[in-house]
Design an enzyme around this catalytic site. Structure first.
Site, PDB file in Angstrom:
ATOM      1  N   ASP A 128       2.802   4.619   5.207  1.00  0.00           N
ATOM      2  CA  ASP A 128       2.612   4.091   6.556  1.00  0.00           C
ATOM      3  C   ASP A 128       2.524   2.563   6.551  1.00  0.00           C
ATOM      4  O   ASP A 128       2.416   1.943   7.610  1.00  0.00           O
ATOM      5  CB  ASP A 128       1.375   4.698   7.230  1.00  0.00           C
ATOM      6  CG  ASP A 128       0.171   4.831   6.322  1.00  0.00           C
ATOM      7  OD1 ASP A 128       0.211   4.291   5.196  1.00  0.00           O
ATOM      8  OD2 ASP A 128      -0.813   5.472   6.722  1.00  0.00           O
ATOM      9  N   HIS A 129       2.575   1.941   5.380  1.00  0.00           N
ATOM     10  CA  HIS A 129       2.673   0.494   5.241  1.00  0.00           C
ATOM     11  C   HIS A 129       4.091   0.119   4.822  1.00  0.00           C
ATOM     12  O   HIS A 129       4.820   0.935   4.261  1.00  0.00           O
ATOM     13  CB  HIS A 129       1.725  -0.021   4.150  1.00  0.00           C
ATOM     14  CG  HIS A 129       0.280   0.139   4.453  1.00  0.00           C
ATOM     15  ND1 HIS A 129      -0.570  -0.920   4.701  1.00  0.00           N
ATOM     16  CD2 HIS A 129      -0.497   1.253   4.509  1.00  0.00           C
ATOM     17  CE1 HIS A 129      -1.793  -0.478   4.900  1.00  0.00           C
ATOM     18  NE2 HIS A 129      -1.783   0.843   4.793  1.00  0.00           N
ATOM     19  N   ASP A 158      -4.270  -4.939   0.794  1.00  0.00           N
ATOM     20  CA  ASP A 158      -4.608  -4.340   2.074  1.00  0.00           C
ATOM     21  C   ASP A 158      -6.045  -4.732   2.399  1.00  0.00           C
ATOM     22  O   ASP A 158      -6.988  -4.176   1.844  1.00  0.00           O
ATOM     23  CB  ASP A 158      -4.449  -2.823   1.985  1.00  0.00           C
ATOM     24  CG  ASP A 158      -4.783  -2.103   3.280  1.00  0.00           C
ATOM     25  OD1 ASP A 158      -5.246  -2.768   4.233  1.00  0.00           O
ATOM     26  OD2 ASP A 158      -4.603  -0.874   3.339  1.00  0.00           O
ATOM     27  N   ASN A 175      -7.427  -4.448   5.378  1.00  0.00           N
ATOM     28  CA  ASN A 175      -7.952  -3.615   6.457  1.00  0.00           C
ATOM     29  C   ASN A 175      -8.638  -4.440   7.536  1.00  0.00           C
ATOM     30  O   ASN A 175      -9.731  -4.116   8.015  1.00  0.00           O
ATOM     31  CB  ASN A 175      -8.904  -2.551   5.900  1.00  0.00           C
ATOM     32  CG  ASN A 175      -8.183  -1.251   5.577  1.00  0.00           C
ATOM     33  OD1 ASN A 175      -7.330  -0.788   6.337  1.00  0.00           O
ATOM     34  ND2 ASN A 175      -8.507  -0.653   4.437  1.00  0.00           N
ATOM     35  N   ASP A 208      -2.069  -6.268   5.873  1.00  0.00           N
ATOM     36  CA  ASP A 208      -1.769  -6.593   4.476  1.00  0.00           C
ATOM     37  C   ASP A 208      -1.507  -8.098   4.398  1.00  0.00           C
ATOM     38  O   ASP A 208      -0.605  -8.617   5.065  1.00  0.00           O
ATOM     39  CB  ASP A 208      -0.555  -5.812   4.000  1.00  0.00           C
ATOM     40  CG  ASP A 208      -0.742  -4.305   4.171  1.00  0.00           C
ATOM     41  OD1 ASP A 208      -1.306  -3.680   3.261  1.00  0.00           O
ATOM     42  OD2 ASP A 208      -0.335  -3.789   5.228  1.00  0.00           O
ATOM     43  N   ASN A 213       0.876  -1.171   0.000  1.00  0.00           N
ATOM     44  CA  ASN A 213       0.000   0.000   0.000  1.00  0.00           C
ATOM     45  C   ASN A 213       0.915   1.223   0.000  1.00  0.00           C
ATOM     46  O   ASN A 213       1.514   1.558   1.020  1.00  0.00           O
ATOM     47  CB  ASN A 213      -0.910  -0.004   1.228  1.00  0.00           C
ATOM     48  CG  ASN A 213      -1.853   1.188   1.258  1.00  0.00           C
ATOM     49  OD1 ASN A 213      -1.478   2.306   0.892  1.00  0.00           O
ATOM     50  ND2 ASN A 213      -3.078   0.984   1.720  1.00  0.00           N
ATOM     51  N   GLU A 221      -3.966   1.923  -2.891  1.00  0.00           N
ATOM     52  CA  GLU A 221      -4.077   3.335  -2.549  1.00  0.00           C
ATOM     53  C   GLU A 221      -3.198   4.194  -3.454  1.00  0.00           C
ATOM     54  O   GLU A 221      -2.375   4.976  -2.997  1.00  0.00           O
ATOM     55  CB  GLU A 221      -3.748   3.579  -1.068  1.00  0.00           C
ATOM     56  CG  GLU A 221      -4.932   4.117  -0.298  1.00  0.00           C
ATOM     57  CD  GLU A 221      -4.624   4.514   1.136  1.00  0.00           C
ATOM     58  OE1 GLU A 221      -5.027   5.640   1.501  1.00  0.00           O
ATOM     59  OE2 GLU A 221      -4.021   3.714   1.877  1.00  0.00           O
TER      60      GLU A 221
END
Length: 273
Positions: free
Chosen positions: A247-248, A147, A149, A218, A7, A34
């Site tokens: 941030d991943h 991802d 989530n 993920d 991501n 994303e």
């Protein structure tokens, strides 16, 4: 074959990070989520110069998914999940690469929960599960990466008690993930690292990265036709510490060649620190 999911949290803004990681890790296939870029703003040329062909499903400002292949062009087989023609979010793309069907997905976040966004998350999850049931039965190797989530278990979140009301950890979300897996999918990272605390995401806030206050959201799900070829899995944690990074962190698996016996489990590579 090395397959990764990442991501990028904005493919154009993170392009230097992405290109640096591609050069360093050299994955054969990459699922990106994303993108946060419309279809005509995807950096196809820069990725081509780095040696990667690509297909992508862009969307302005939000969402967006892509599949990259080193030295090849992925052969697209699906764009978007079936089941809701009015859903225009760019969250799923699928292609064949090297004899493997790769589905790249970006499952909705769902916060705040309860509420309309959480309802959408669960409906999208249900559509994915219905479609995945067909893929799981295929004699063709299938990898569903991206991802999701969702933190499937308490081992996948740094402080479970703080996340009980979050859409990523609510009982409904975890139940949906486990229902999907029970079709016969293999959670690749957990298969090889069943008891390790492994994270793939660290928030930008509250110093989460330096405190190692992470989440594992993920995932790779493998159907039976390809799960037997799984030989390694890990997270390139150091990428999360680079300047202007997502941030991943990238997550990856390695698959043995067709006809080649997988290495014994005791020799599997550990998660990258």
């Amino acid at each position: 074959m090395k397959i990764a999911t990442y991501n990028v949290n904005g493919v154009n803004g993170r392009l230097p990070v992405l290109l640096r990681w591609l050069e360093q890790a050299k994955p054969d296939v990459v699922c990106l989520q994303e993108l946060k870029a419309p279809q005509d703003k995807f950096p196809e040329l820069a990725l081509s110069e780095a040696g990667y062909g690509a297909i992508w499903h862009g969307q302005k400002s939000w969402n967006g998914v892509a599949i990259l292949a080193r030295g090849a062009i992925p052969v697209e087989t699906r764009r978007g999940l079936p089941g809701d023609p009015e859903d225009l979010h760019s969250r799923y793309i699928e292609a064949t690469v090297g004899g493997i069907t790769v589905g790249c997905l970006y499952l909705p976040n769902g916060n705040p929960a309860p509420g309309p966004k959480f309802d959408y998350k669960l409906k999208w999850f249900a559509r994915l599960t219905r479609y995945a049931a067909k893929l799981q039965k295929s004699t063709t190797p299938v990898v569903l990466a991206g991802d999701y989530n969702v933190m499937p278990t308490e081992l996948d979140v740094y402080k479970p008690e703080r996340w009980v009301d979050d859409a990523l950890f609510r009982p409904e979300t975890r139940a949906a993930f486990h229902k999907l897996v029970r079709q016969g999918w293999t959670d690749a990272v957990r298969k090889l690292h069943p008891d390790e605390r492994i994270y793939t995401f660290w928030d930008y806030f509250r110093n989460a990265w330096l405190r190692d206050a992470g989440l594992r959201i993920d995932h790779f799900l493998l159907n039976q036709a390809v799960a037997k070829r799984l030989v390694a899995a890990g997270v390139d944690r150091e990428v999360r510490g680079w300047e202007k990074t997502s941030d991943h962190a990238p997550v990856w698996i390695e698959l043995a060649s067709v006809g080649r016996a997988p290495k014994p489990a005791t020799k599997l590579r550990k998660v990258t620190e």
